[in-house]
Design an enzyme around this catalytic site. Sequence first.
Site, mmCIF file in Angstrom:
data_model
loop_
_atom_site.group_PDB
_atom_site.id
_atom_site.type_symbol
_atom_site.label_atom_id
_atom_site.label_comp_id
_atom_site.label_asym_id
_atom_site.label_seq_id
_atom_site.Cartn_x
_atom_site.Cartn_y
_atom_site.Cartn_z
ATOM 1 N N ARG A 291 33.108 -27.898 77.576
ATOM 2 C CA ARG A 291 33.936 -29.086 77.377
ATOM 3 C C ARG A 291 34.154 -29.264 75.873
ATOM 4 O O ARG A 291 33.355 -28.815 75.061
ATOM 5 C CB ARG A 291 33.248 -30.324 77.945
ATOM 6 C CG ARG A 291 32.702 -30.148 79.361
ATOM 7 C CD ARG A 291 33.782 -30.069 80.410
ATOM 8 N NE ARG A 291 33.223 -29.903 81.754
ATOM 9 C CZ ARG A 291 33.950 -29.777 82.853
ATOM 10 N NH1 ARG A 291 35.268 -29.804 82.777
ATOM 11 N NH2 ARG A 291 33.366 -29.628 84.031
ATOM 12 N N ASP B 15 38.024 -26.876 93.400
ATOM 13 C CA ASP B 15 38.305 -28.109 94.136
ATOM 14 C C ASP B 15 39.639 -28.113 94.879
ATOM 15 O O ASP B 15 39.894 -29.031 95.668
ATOM 16 C CB ASP B 15 38.270 -29.313 93.190
ATOM 17 C CG ASP B 15 36.870 -29.632 92.710
ATOM 18 O OD1 ASP B 15 35.903 -29.281 93.418
ATOM 19 O OD2 ASP B 15 36.734 -30.224 91.623
ATOM 20 N N ASP C 178 42.485 -28.969 93.873
ATOM 21 C CA ASP C 178 43.068 -30.292 93.634
ATOM 22 C C ASP C 178 44.237 -30.293 92.659
ATOM 23 O O ASP C 178 44.595 -31.341 92.115
ATOM 24 C CB ASP C 178 41.988 -31.260 93.137
ATOM 25 C CG ASP C 178 41.345 -30.806 91.829
ATOM 26 O OD1 ASP C 178 41.556 -29.648 91.415
ATOM 27 O OD2 ASP C 178 40.631 -31.615 91.213
#
Length: 324
Positions: free
Chosen positions: A76, A131, A133
């Site tokens: 990150r 995911d 998504d």
Amino acid sequence: MSKEINTIAVLTSGGDAPGMNAAIRAVVRKAIANGKKVKGIKRGYAGLLDEDIVDLGAQDVSDIIQRGGTVLYTARCAEFRTAEGQAKGAEICRKHGIDGLVVIGGDGSFAGAQKLANLGINTIGLPGTIDLDIACTEYTIGFDTAVNTAMEAIDKVRDTSTSHERCSIIEVMGRHAGYIALWCGIANGAEDILLPEKYEYDEQQLINNIIKNRKKGKKHHIIINAEGIGHSSSMAKRIEAATGIETRATILGHMQRGGSPTAKDRVYASMMGALAVDLLCAGETNRVVGYRDGDYVDFDINEALAMTKGISEYQYEVSKMLAV
């Protein structure tokens, strides 16, 4: 007229996903086949800002297609969310001669790619997330492996749950999206599926279902719980107290991110990586590669980020019907 691309870099960002290595391999080898230089940026945008950049040749990506995770690592990066960090990243790309960049990750990674494209770095995104998504695509790199990993684990929990005549709550990944939970619920024949998009936090309904099924003679009760709902352990205690039936929680966690990718994740990721290079060589930028209606396609990043994606009502209704 678009400038010619001479050097293509690739990075992986956000959560890792099985099949990322297949995509990296495809980017490197397709770029080399097209006469381009290739660089790997380690640890995502954090590595870009740290100038953790290496040259990549065809041999450097040998023997990685079967490996889970990402050989470029991922991290990150709060600094890259700032305008200063983005400007620094674009300048570092120019310093290293990078005029084309392939970003493998999810929506957050695409937002970073969008900023670099706006700053003059030709950028293509690949959907890498377990995911499923990302709204512009029917497939994301890693989902197939993750859902198969979870399915196999749930089968094993079901065996012991039946032996002990238990209720089992099995928590799968999916903080904001219930696709892994929905697919596992159908594939594993779960009695209840809890999805962030659908769950109304009615535990009494779960309790009623467990009691009703036990009266029918069922020896176990499997509840697939998405990470976005969570609280599986405390939920198990409350259900056991209310039903008198031994109830256990199993949280599958990050095992779903690892493991050797399935054939689908290897092939689809490879095709997407190759298409990303073709798009860059054609002078395209600010695009996201996707898969729709049986074909590999691409979208403007702005358009892709604006799309929304919900759970299929038909799949959800079928999952409930099959659980009866």
